[in-house]
Design an enzyme around this catalytic site. Sequence first.
Site, short mmCIF file in Angstrom:
data_model
loop_
_atom_site.label_atom_id
_atom_site.label_comp_id
_atom_site.label_asym_id
_atom_site.label_seq_id
_atom_site.Cartn_x
_atom_site.Cartn_y
_atom_site.Cartn_z
N VAL A 107 4.55 13.55 10.65
CA VAL A 107 4.56 14.57 11.31
C VAL A 107 5.53 15.70 10.74
O VAL A 107 6.64 15.36 10.70
CB VAL A 107 5.22 14.14 12.91
CG1 VAL A 107 5.38 15.47 13.70
CG2 VAL A 107 4.16 13.21 13.56
N PRO A 108 4.89 16.69 10.09
CA PRO A 108 5.69 17.26 8.98
C PRO A 108 6.79 18.40 9.49
O PRO A 108 6.67 19.47 9.47
CB PRO A 108 4.47 18.19 8.45
CG PRO A 108 3.53 18.43 9.52
CD PRO A 108 3.57 17.03 10.19
N CYS A 109 7.93 17.98 10.08
CA CYS A 109 8.83 18.69 10.73
C CYS A 109 9.51 19.50 9.28
O CYS A 109 10.32 20.35 9.45
CB CYS A 109 9.73 18.10 11.47
SG CYS A 109 10.69 16.56 10.78
N HIS A 110 9.45 18.96 8.19
CA HIS A 110 9.90 19.74 7.06
C HIS A 110 9.42 20.86 6.56
O HIS A 110 9.94 21.47 5.90
CB HIS A 110 9.72 18.51 5.67
CG HIS A 110 8.25 18.28 5.35
ND1 HIS A 110 7.53 17.27 5.99
CD2 HIS A 110 7.23 18.75 4.50
CE1 HIS A 110 6.37 17.13 5.63
NE2 HIS A 110 6.22 18.22 4.59
#
Length: 206
Positions: free
Chosen positions: A174-177
Amino acid sequence: MNDTAHEPEVSALLAPAPADSGALERLHRRLEAAAERDGLLDVAYTTVDTPVGCLLLASTPRGLVRVAFDREDHDKVLETLAGRLSPRLLRAPKRLDQAAREIDQYFAGTRTAFDLALDLSLSSGFRQLVQRHLPEIGYGRTQSYAQVARLVGNPKAVRAVGTACATNPLPVVVPCHRVVRTDGTLGGYVGGPDAKSALLTLEAAA
């Protein structure tokens, strides 16, 4: 059902540990298979080596529930999972084969989106809402915390978006980056700034 049906397996598991690692591994696989067969495995976990360090992967029957960086202390993460989800937790790599394979492909640059069932039960409310929307930020792109706040329909909740990203239980997948500050600087990240930079660099190079 005969209660003694699996007694030989139980006796073997309670016997003194074999001296060689191969026998230990075979014994563990038997335990893993027995737990799966008898519905006793609520949380399976494994670890995978990646360019951003060793990642802990954990899943429930609903899907991948946790991805954790080394710096989060894997033992503490497992303790938390046992407390919040179930104490019936076991290292069981087989259940996580697909997740491990897709993460390998991601770091090899051959996968731009994950196709995994996810269990988001470690988050709730606004945090889960934000985390559900994060995959809408395309591979190789970024959005600011303010843009994400607008995306989820609450433009004033910039700080809350930051908290949702910081508490994301499934980083990388889940690409919070991909969420950065308005001025383009990285902002915080559970895996640390080097890991966040490495992920964004990987995606930019594709």
